[in-house]
Scaffold this active site. Structure first.
Site, PDB file in Angstrom:
ATOM      1  N   ASP A 296       0.849  -1.196   0.000  1.00 53.16           N
ATOM      2  CA  ASP A 296       0.000   0.000   0.000  1.00 53.16           C
ATOM      3  C   ASP A 296       0.884   1.246   0.000  1.00 53.16           C
ATOM      4  O   ASP A 296       1.256   1.719   1.056  1.00 53.16           O
ATOM      5  CB  ASP A 296      -0.912  -0.025   1.224  1.00 53.16           C
ATOM      6  CG  ASP A 296      -1.898   1.126   1.246  1.00 53.16           C
ATOM      7  OD1 ASP A 296      -2.118   1.754   0.194  1.00 53.16           O
ATOM      8  OD2 ASP A 296      -2.440   1.405   2.325  1.00 53.16           O
TER       9      ASP A 296
ATOM     10  N   GLU B 197      -1.989  10.612  -0.294  1.00 51.94           N
ATOM     11  CA  GLU B 197      -3.229   9.827  -0.386  1.00 51.94           C
ATOM     12  C   GLU B 197      -3.717   9.399   0.983  1.00 51.94           C
ATOM     13  O   GLU B 197      -4.914   9.434   1.267  1.00 51.94           O
ATOM     14  CB  GLU B 197      -3.003   8.594  -1.269  1.00 51.94           C
ATOM     15  CG  GLU B 197      -4.279   7.826  -1.605  1.00 51.94           C
ATOM     16  CD  GLU B 197      -4.721   6.837  -0.534  1.00 51.94           C
ATOM     17  OE1 GLU B 197      -5.882   6.398  -0.571  1.00 51.94           O
ATOM     18  OE2 GLU B 197      -3.904   6.491   0.350  1.00 51.94           O
ATOM     19  N   GLU B 198      -2.799   8.974   1.831  1.00 53.45           N
ATOM     20  CA  GLU B 198      -3.205   8.434   3.126  1.00 53.45           C
ATOM     21  C   GLU B 198      -3.861   9.484   4.017  1.00 53.45           C
ATOM     22  O   GLU B 198      -4.563   9.145   4.969  1.00 53.45           O
ATOM     23  CB  GLU B 198      -2.005   7.803   3.845  1.00 53.45           C
ATOM     24  CG  GLU B 198      -1.402   6.602   3.127  1.00 53.45           C
ATOM     25  CD  GLU B 198      -2.328   5.400   3.054  1.00 53.45           C
ATOM     26  OE1 GLU B 198      -3.467   5.483   3.550  1.00 53.45           O
ATOM     27  OE2 GLU B 198      -1.914   4.366   2.495  1.00 53.45           O
TER      28      GLU B 198
END
Length: 470
Positions: free
Chosen positions: A301, A335-336
């Site tokens: 991820d 993104e996180e």
């Protein structure tokens, strides 16, 4: 990995005018038969892409590239020195790969640092509890917080026992139903606990399987609600405390966290292209995110998604394939933290939204692929079904619902078709946002197949004479 967005409402957008695929049913059927023949004509090219990626000299290339990257850089938290190094690394690597228009687009991202953290059960016995602070959490006082624990299984139980929660550390021992449903406890567990006067909250890791490993992730405070420290704990420790509590025994914990949030800093989305031969202003976008959490290596991820997206362009370049439209790779940052880099990219480029043909994102692992998840009109979905038939040689022919993702949701919301790589995510949430997200999770053969899927689909869409209908 991405936060989950509800994208079903995009079907409410009106169909675009002037596209041959938007004519009446009879016209559509005739045009669709022509399109089926056009797509079938890519069979030989699709086989060449598959052969190169899965059996040829590019075999295992995305895996080896990813291994070198994550072993060199490590985890890449937004605002960290590691992320800055990762962006510089990828900029250089994409240029060396011979891709076109390699450049960085500036964005502002929010840095958060976990610092030292610990949790210790001091009653009814001494027991060290593994924790990972949640993104954006505040710190405890330097001496920590020592308080009795209230274990609850749901928000409903918390509010029913609100009078018991004041001054305590709330521990959520919620059942795992699915990531999409259960992640709400991570996202707003601190807010709900603060509303009833708790001093801190600890959330059972949002995962179906654990080997005493907590998983981190983003959480959000609510304006007007007091901020309290919050972290995830392992499945085992949450269930341990639930059992102890059910016997009527008092539990007291000492929680210490040094988390800090800093002002926004400069960062970049990383972009590379194969420029289109005929409609160069039109764009097929493939993407993954470069940032990760600060645990493990961020290999799954979303290192895998980012690197199979890069590999898609590399495969086409190696075969000398230049589609009619521009194929654009974007490696997102932030993104996180909720798609921060993607949102700013959207705001920068939405003036040219009509030029975007489809937006594609790989952010749910690169395990054994099963096909595409797709969001768009029925007419567009039928075209996708024809395109994935070209992947019959590797038996990856599924077209599924809900093709959105955090980083492409802004475009899909505005009616642009979207697709995400669908693969076997059985083990994805075992490692997600944890120390277990390392290169050991990745499989070179599966990455080869994912890259082949991504390259075939993106090339055919980019090279067809007409854009995907909306």
């Amino acid at each position: 990995m991405k936060l989950l967005f509800l994208l079903a409402f995009v079907l409410l957008f009106p169909q675009s005018k002037g596209n041959p695929l938007s004519r009446d049913d009879d016209g559509y059927q005739r045009t669709f038969e022509d399109l089926k023949r056009e797509i079938a004509g890519y069979s030989d090219i699709a086989k060449k892409i598959i052969d190169l990626a899965v059996y040829g000299r590019a075999q295992n290339r995305s895996y080896k590239r990813l291994a070198l990257f994550v072993d060199t850089i490590g985890p890449r938290l937004s605002g960290s020195k590691n992320l800055e190094l990762a962006i510089k690394y990828m900029y250089k690597a994409l240029r060396m790969d011979g891709l076109e228009n390699v450049h960085l687009e500036p964005v502002k991202i929010p840095p958060w640092e976990r610092g030292k953290e610990s949790a210790m059960m001091v009653e009814p016995r001494n027991h060290s509890i593994a924790i990972l602070g949640l993104g954006g959490s505040i710190a405890t006082p330097p001496e920590g917080i020592t308080a009795e624990v209230l274990v609850v299984a749901s928000f409903g139980e918390l509010h029913q026992r609100a009078k018991e929660a004041k001054g305590k550390i709330v521990v959520y021992n919620q059942p795992y139903v699915s990531y999409g449903e259960t992640v709400q406890y991570r996202g707003r567990g601190a807010v709900e606990a603060a509303k009833v006067g708790a001093k801190a909250s600890l959330i059972k890791t949002v995962a179906p399987f654990s080997i005493n490993s907590p998983h981190t992730g983003m959480q959000s405070y609510q304006p007007g609600v007091r901020k309290i420290p919050t972290a995830c704990i392992s499945v085992e420790d949450a269930e341990l405390m639930a059992r102890i509590s059910s016997r009527g025994n008092k539990i007291i914990l000492t929680l210490k966290m040094e988390a800090k949030t800093y002002p926004d800093v400069d960062s970049f989305n990383t972009v590379a292209e194969i420029v289109g031969s005929k409609y160069r202003e039109q764009v097929v976008l493939v993407s993954g995110h470069l940032d990760s959490w600060d645990v493990g290596q961020g290999a799954m991820d979303d290192g895998g998604g980012a690197f199979v997206s890069w590999e898609a362009l590399s495969l086409l370049k190696d075969l000398g394939l230049r589609p009619k439209r521009t194929l654009r790779l974007v490696l997102w940052t932030g993104e996180e933290q909720g798609g921060v880099g993607a949102e700013q990219y959207y705001k920068r480029h939405k003036v040219n939204i009509s030029n975007f043909d489809i937006v594609m994102e790989s952010d749910e692992g690169t395990f054994m692929p099963t096909g595409l998840a797709f969001t768009g009109s029925d007419k567009a979905r039928n075209i996708m079904k024809e395109i994935v038939k070209l992947l019959q040689p590797i038996n990856v022919t599924g077209v599924f619902e809900e093709g959105g993702g955090t980083d492409i949701s802004y475009w899909i919301r505005d009616g642009i078709p979207g697709a995400s790589l669908r693969d076997d995510i059985t083990r994805y949430f075992w490692f997600h946002h944890s120390q277990g997200d390392t290169m050991t999770v990745q499989d070179p053969t599966q990455m080869n197949l994912c890259a082949a899927v991504w390259a075939v689909v993106s090339y055919v869409i980019a090279d067809m004479e007409e854009k995907v209908p909306v």
